[in-house]
Every structure is written in structure tokens, then in C-alpha cells.
Design a protein around this motif. Structure first.
Motif, mmCIF file in Angstrom:
data_model
loop_
_atom_site.group_PDB
_atom_site.id
_atom_site.type_symbol
_atom_site.label_atom_id
_atom_site.label_comp_id
_atom_site.label_asym_id
_atom_site.label_seq_id
_atom_site.Cartn_x
_atom_site.Cartn_y
_atom_site.Cartn_z
ATOM 1 N N ARG A 114 0.807 -1.218 0.000
ATOM 2 C CA ARG A 114 0.000 0.000 0.000
ATOM 3 C C ARG A 114 0.838 1.265 0.000
ATOM 4 N NH1 ARG A 114 -3.969 -1.177 4.971
ATOM 5 N NH2 ARG A 114 -1.950 -1.767 5.871
ATOM 6 N N GLY A 115 2.150 1.136 0.127
ATOM 7 C CA GLY A 115 3.013 2.308 0.211
ATOM 8 C C GLY A 115 3.228 2.979 -1.128
ATOM 9 N N SER A 116 3.986 4.043 -1.119
ATOM 10 C CA SER A 116 4.261 4.804 -2.338
ATOM 11 C C SER A 116 5.733 4.756 -2.721
ATOM 12 C CB SER A 116 3.841 6.272 -2.141
ATOM 13 O OG SER A 116 4.511 6.835 -1.013
ATOM 14 N N THR A 117 6.467 3.815 -2.140
ATOM 15 C CA THR A 117 7.884 3.688 -2.481
ATOM 16 C C THR A 117 8.024 3.112 -3.883
ATOM 17 O OG1 THR A 117 8.041 1.440 -1.610
ATOM 18 C CG2 THR A 117 8.435 3.249 -0.062
ATOM 19 N N PRO A 118 9.173 3.305 -4.531
ATOM 20 C CA PRO A 118 9.381 2.737 -5.873
ATOM 21 C C PRO A 118 9.190 1.228 -5.910
ATOM 22 C CG PRO A 118 11.082 4.361 -5.397
ATOM 23 C CD PRO A 118 10.303 4.179 -4.122
ATOM 24 N N VAL A 119 9.624 0.535 -4.855
ATOM 25 C CA VAL A 119 9.477 -0.922 -4.831
ATOM 26 C C VAL A 119 8.004 -1.307 -4.744
ATOM 27 C CG1 VAL A 119 9.902 -3.005 -3.469
ATOM 28 C CG2 VAL A 119 11.761 -1.399 -3.901
ATOM 29 N N ALA A 120 7.230 -0.609 -3.900
ATOM 30 C CA ALA A 120 5.796 -0.909 -3.778
ATOM 31 C C ALA A 120 5.085 -0.694 -5.108
ATOM 32 C CB ALA A 120 5.173 -0.055 -2.681
ATOM 33 N N MET B 111 5.996 -3.547 -7.427
ATOM 34 C CA MET B 111 5.299 -4.774 -7.050
ATOM 35 C C MET B 111 3.853 -4.747 -7.523
ATOM 36 S SD MET B 111 7.352 -6.903 -5.615
ATOM 37 C CE MET B 111 8.955 -6.942 -4.811
ATOM 38 N N ARG B 112 3.181 -3.614 -7.349
ATOM 39 C CA ARG B 112 1.777 -3.533 -7.770
ATOM 40 C C ARG B 112 1.653 -3.720 -9.284
ATOM 41 N NH1 ARG B 112 1.452 0.628 -3.749
ATOM 42 N NH2 ARG B 112 1.678 2.267 -5.333
ATOM 43 N N LYS B 113 2.583 -3.136 -10.024
ATOM 44 C CA LYS B 113 2.560 -3.321 -11.480
ATOM 45 C C LYS B 113 2.827 -4.784 -11.841
ATOM 46 C CE LYS B 113 3.854 1.398 -12.788
ATOM 47 N NZ LYS B 113 4.868 2.266 -13.448
ATOM 48 N N GLY B 114 3.727 -5.421 -11.081
ATOM 49 C CA GLY B 114 3.998 -6.836 -11.314
ATOM 50 C C GLY B 114 2.776 -7.692 -11.070
ATOM 51 N N ALA C 289 0.266 -7.408 -13.813
ATOM 52 C CA ALA C 289 0.623 -8.224 -14.974
ATOM 53 C C ALA C 289 0.259 -9.683 -14.743
ATOM 54 C CB ALA C 289 2.119 -8.086 -15.265
ATOM 55 N N VAL C 290 0.517 -10.192 -13.530
ATOM 56 C CA VAL C 290 0.160 -11.577 -13.210
ATOM 57 C C VAL C 290 -1.350 -11.757 -13.263
ATOM 58 C CG1 VAL C 290 0.255 -13.402 -11.471
ATOM 59 C CG2 VAL C 290 2.213 -11.875 -11.776
ATOM 60 N N ALA C 291 -2.095 -10.721 -12.829
ATOM 61 C CA ALA C 291 -3.559 -10.800 -12.798
ATOM 62 C C ALA C 291 -4.167 -10.892 -14.192
ATOM 63 C CB ALA C 291 -4.124 -9.583 -12.066
ATOM 64 N N GLN C 292 -3.373 -10.624 -15.230
ATOM 65 C CA GLN C 292 -3.869 -10.823 -16.585
ATOM 66 C C GLN C 292 -3.986 -12.301 -16.925
ATOM 67 O OE1 GLN C 292 -4.834 -8.100 -18.480
ATOM 68 N NE2 GLN C 292 -4.385 -7.073 -16.534
ATOM 69 N N LYS C 293 -3.269 -13.140 -16.166
ATOM 70 C CA LYS C 293 -3.286 -14.580 -16.426
ATOM 71 C C LYS C 293 -3.968 -15.373 -15.299
ATOM 72 C CE LYS C 293 -0.965 -14.687 -20.324
ATOM 73 N NZ LYS C 293 0.347 -15.331 -20.441
ATOM 74 N N PHE C 294 -3.857 -14.876 -14.066
ATOM 75 C CA PHE C 294 -4.393 -15.607 -12.913
ATOM 76 C C PHE C 294 -5.285 -14.703 -12.076
ATOM 77 C CE2 PHE C 294 -0.426 -17.649 -14.078
ATOM 78 C CZ PHE C 294 -0.736 -18.998 -14.024
ATOM 79 N N ALA C 295 -6.399 -15.260 -11.595
ATOM 80 C CA ALA C 295 -7.362 -14.463 -10.832
ATOM 81 C C ALA C 295 -7.050 -14.432 -9.343
ATOM 82 C CB ALA C 295 -8.780 -15.012 -11.044
ATOM 83 N N SER C 296 -6.436 -15.494 -8.820
ATOM 84 C CA SER C 296 -6.256 -15.613 -7.373
ATOM 85 C C SER C 296 -4.837 -16.023 -7.025
ATOM 86 C CB SER C 296 -7.245 -16.637 -6.796
ATOM 87 O OG SER C 296 -8.583 -16.294 -7.111
ATOM 88 N N ILE C 297 -4.547 -15.937 -5.740
ATOM 89 C CA ILE C 297 -3.240 -16.336 -5.223
ATOM 90 C C ILE C 297 -3.442 -17.113 -3.932
ATOM 91 C CG2 ILE C 297 -2.935 -14.211 -3.868
ATOM 92 C CD1 ILE C 297 0.058 -14.340 -4.520
ATOM 93 N N GLN D 281 7.905 -22.155 -14.001
ATOM 94 C CA GLN D 281 7.790 -20.779 -14.500
ATOM 95 C C GLN D 281 7.545 -19.861 -13.310
ATOM 96 O OE1 GLN D 281 5.342 -18.901 -18.123
ATOM 97 N NE2 GLN D 281 4.004 -19.478 -16.446
ATOM 98 N N VAL D 282 8.377 -18.842 -13.161
ATOM 99 C CA VAL D 282 8.289 -17.977 -11.991
ATOM 100 C C VAL D 282 8.107 -16.525 -12.408
ATOM 101 C CG1 VAL D 282 9.417 -17.202 -9.868
ATOM 102 C CG2 VAL D 282 9.766 -19.553 -10.671
ATOM 103 N N TYR D 283 7.056 -15.899 -11.875
ATOM 104 C CA TYR D 283 6.906 -14.454 -11.988
ATOM 105 C C TYR D 283 7.739 -13.816 -10.884
ATOM 106 C CZ TYR D 283 2.959 -14.844 -15.257
ATOM 107 O OH TYR D 283 2.173 -15.095 -16.348
ATOM 108 N N ARG D 284 8.840 -13.170 -11.279
ATOM 109 C CA ARG D 284 9.735 -12.523 -10.303
ATOM 110 C C ARG D 284 9.355 -11.045 -10.266
ATOM 111 N NH1 ARG D 284 15.418 -13.889 -12.524
ATOM 112 N NH2 ARG D 284 16.178 -13.465 -10.401
ATOM 113 N N LEU D 285 8.523 -10.689 -9.293
ATOM 114 C CA LEU D 285 7.874 -9.381 -9.300
ATOM 115 C C LEU D 285 8.869 -8.226 -9.199
ATOM 116 C CD1 LEU D 285 4.703 -10.114 -7.160
ATOM 117 C CD2 LEU D 285 5.037 -10.334 -9.607
#
Length: 405
Positions: A150-156, A159-162, A165-173, A356-360
């Protein structure tokens, strides 16, 4: 020991294999784990990207396409810019306290106060109720992302963008229990949850004879570190490991025969709630990794072509041969360390599955989606994982569309 599966690759894949070297050698500080030879203070510095022990192994190709090993060079980096070069950082697993200390320090570097406080609250909430849950129930992947980052740091933001991208292929975690077995746990859970038949290597008649066959050739395997079994006398090591392998075959067969996806998931959930059976399966996987490592090592010694990761696996001074690999790495998995990135390749070969690994944290780079191995066999099933840091792995579920390699 069983006859090794043919791992020969056509010459035109040399360029593909080279990309594996680049993946593992580039930015080693991001994926390396501090060596036992370093102090806890140095280990923490390493996780932050400070100079660390470098082990570099150069290769030059003969006309046959096989690499010829040249001198192994050890040097202590004194310039941080050198860590950006394409050099190999391969080190042994550290003890738990060093890793935990380094992770805490690293979090402080790129998380704001709100994120750190949120993480503490989350840990308190889950410690009492979910610490025994191996694979948590599924949750919407973007809802999970919003809670975690929920933060505004570059890493956060990355991660949200990552996650988007994953959510385009998978609905849940599904969150995986964060102990030192998490890579094995996530990979095996995914493999079992989508299996439709018993793999050929599990159907082999001499599969359960692996412990006896290997022990007859390699006496040092007697020092294999078995998991603790309360209230039960430890038998011969070959019998113990044989029992683990038989359990793996039995569970894989039973789940593969379940037709309905809902029933299959329920069977997996039930298995991964049985702590005794679950950890026995991890012992089986670790022994299969050892067997695969021995095959690769012998293939290389006999002049046969081996995958690039095999050179890297045995380039470490902590695993220059299978005996050292067992003592310094495999025996520690689940106890004082998890899987290093190069060992993800070994796990993939042992299971004959593409991981196959999504490395966020690699979002927007060509390493965002990484394959182990990067030139997989066409008939190998594919399992998909998510990692934020190459240390902990979670499971994406409910595919929105077919994953294309």
C-alpha cells in the motif's frame, strides 16, 4: 542408480543456454545468499548489495561445443560498481538468524513506516492462526496486492505493477507457508494439483531402489540428514528414504487419478495439512535432487553434454561435487536454508517439470518471467509460481487464459 535421462541439446541452443549464465551471473547481489564463511554482519551487508565473496568460473568452448574449465578465481569485491558486471555470485546458505537479520535490514531500506507497521500487524494476526497452514486458501490476487503493497515507495509501485501483470493470467493467489521448504512446497503443490497421470520416472520399476543403489556406490550418502520423527526409532537410511519415495509415488498416483478439478484440489489441500506426510515428501524431493546432481556430475566427467546450470551448480566451492552439495546445501534445506536460484534448476530437472516464476521485483525487465530450465523439454508439464524476492514463493491459481511459454 538409475540411468540418467538424456539431456542432450542441439548445438543451436547454445545461445539459449548462455542466457541462463547471464540470468544467474547478472546482479548476483540480488539473488545470492550469504556464505557460512562470512560473519552475520557481513551477511547482512551482502543482502543490501555490499561487497561479498565472489566465485567466478570461466569457460571456453572447444570445437565440440563442450566447455573447458579454466582457473577458478576468488576475489573480494572492493568496488560496488563491479557487482553490476556479468559475474557470478554463488555462495552457501547462511544460518536463519543471518538471513532474518539481513531481510529486516533490507525491508527498512525500501519500505516506508506505514508498510513496516502493516507487516508487523499482519504477522501478529497470522502467527496464532495460520502458522501451521502450509497453503492458505485462495484470495483475489489484486486484493492481496493492495493489502501487501500500500506504500508509495518505488518498490511498492513496481510490485503492484507486477501483480497487475500476473492478474492478466491468474485471478487468485494462495499464500505458501514461509519456512525453508517454501520452494519445494509451492512447486510440489502446483505439480500435484494439475497432474493427470503418473510421470514416467515415477513409474520406473527401480525408482524405489534408488537409495540402495546409490548407497552401494557412494558411502558418503550415509550422512544424509533425515528429518526428525518423534516417537519412532530411526531405521536404516535406505529404508527411510525408500519409504519417502514410495509415499511420493502413492500420493502422486492417487491424485492423478482424480478427474474433477474441485476434488483434486481438495485432495491436495488434505495432503498438505498432514504434516508428517508433507515433510516426508520433501525428503523424497531432496533425495531426487541429489540423484539428479550425481547423474549430471558423472555425465560431465564422462564428456557428455550437460545443462549450463550444472556447471554453475558445481562451480561453488561449497558444492564442487555431489558430496559437498549434500553436506553444505541439500542437508540444510528446510532446516537452516531454502533453495538458491541455481538449485531451482536442479529441482526442475529432478521433477522433469518446467518451473515458470513471476519474479515481481524484476518487473519491466526480461527476467520478469523466468523459466527453470530456460530451454524446457516440450513434454514437461509447467508449474507457475510467484516470488517477490527469489526467497519466498506463492502460488497463482485460477487461470484467466492459457499460459504460453
Amino acid at each position: 542408480m538409475t540411468e540418467p535421462t538424456s539431456r542432450s541439446a542441439p548445438a543451436d541452443q547454445t545461445q539459449k543456454e548462455g542466457s541462463v549464465v547471464m540470468q544467474l551471473m547478472k546482479h548476483g547481489k540480488e539473488v545470492g545468499v550469504p556464505s557460512n564463511e562470512l560473519s552475520s554482519a557481513n551477511a547482512a551487508a551482502d543482502q543490501k548489495g555490499q561487497p561479498t565473496l565472489e566465485i567466478r568460473k570461466d569457460y571456453m568452448y572447444r570445437s565440440t561445443g563442450r566447455p573447458e574449465k579454466t582457473d577458478m578465481i576468488k576475489s573480494l569485491l572492493t568496488d560496488q560498481d563491479a557487482s553490476r558486471n556479468c559475474e557470478l555470485y554463488l555462495s552457501a546458505s547462511s544460518n536463519c538468524s543471518a538471513v532474518e537479520s539481513s531481510e529486516d535490514s533490507e525491508e527498512d531500506m525500501y519500505r516506508d513506516a506505514e508498510e513496516i507497521e502493516r507487516e508487523k500487524i499482519l504477522l501478529c494476526e497470522t502467527s496464532s492462526s495460520e502458522h501451521k497452514v502450509s497453503v492458505a486458501p485462495e484470495t483475489d490476487i489484486m486484493e492481496y496486492c493492495r493489502k501487501e503493497w500500500r506504500g508509495s515507495t518505488p518498490v511498492a509501485i513496481r510490485m503492484r505493477k507486477g501483480y497487475e501483470a500476473v492478474a492478466q493470467k491468474f485471478a487468485s493467489i494462495r499464500r505458501v507457508r514461509g519456512d525453508n521448504y517454501c520452494a519445494l512446497r509451492a512447486t510440489l503443490f502446483q505439480a500435484l494439483s494439475q497432474t493427470t497421470q503418473l510421470p514416467s520416472w515415477l513409474r520406473s520399476e527401480d525408482f524405489t531402489m534408488l537409495p540402495e543403489n546409490l548407497l552401494s556406490k557412494y558411502d558418503w550418502i550415509k550422512q544424509w540428514q533425515l528429518k526428525h520423527r518423534l516417537g519412532r526409532k530411526m531405521g536404516e537410511i535406505s529404508d527411510e528414504i525408500k519409504e519417502y519415495l514410495m509415499l511420493l509415488r502413492k500420493k502422486w498416483k492417487n491424485i492423478s487419478e482424480i478427474k474433477g478439478p474441485v476434488e483434486k484440489q481438495e485432495a491436495c489441500d488434505k495432503l498438505f495439512k498432514n504434516e508428517e506426510e508433507e515433510y516426508s515428501l520433501y525428503e523424497a524431493l531432496k533425495f531426487l535432487m541429489l540423484n539428479t546432481a550425481i547423474e549430471l556430475y558423472n555425465d560431465d566427467k564422462d564428456g557428455r553434454r550437460v545443462p549450463v546450470f550444472s556447471w554453475l551448480l558445481f562451480a561453488r566451492d561449497t558444492s564442487s561435487n555431489p558430496c559437498q552439495l549434500m553436506h553444505n546445501h541439500l542437508n540444510h534445506i528446510g532446516h537452516s536454508g531454502g533453495l538458491e536460484q541455481v538449485e531451482m534448476f536442479l529441482l526442475a530437472y529432478a521433477l522433469q517439470h518446467t518451473i515458470q516464476v513471476y519474479r515481481l521485483y524484476k518487473y519491466s525487465t526480461d527476467e520478469f518471467i523466468t523459466l527453470y530450465p530456460n530451454d524446457p523439454e516440450e513434454d514437461w508439464p509447467v508449474v507457475t509460481l510467484i516470488t517477490e524476492d527469489d526467497r519466498h514463493y506463492n502460488i497463482p491459481v485460477r487461470m484467466c487464459q492459457e499460459t504460453v511459454l
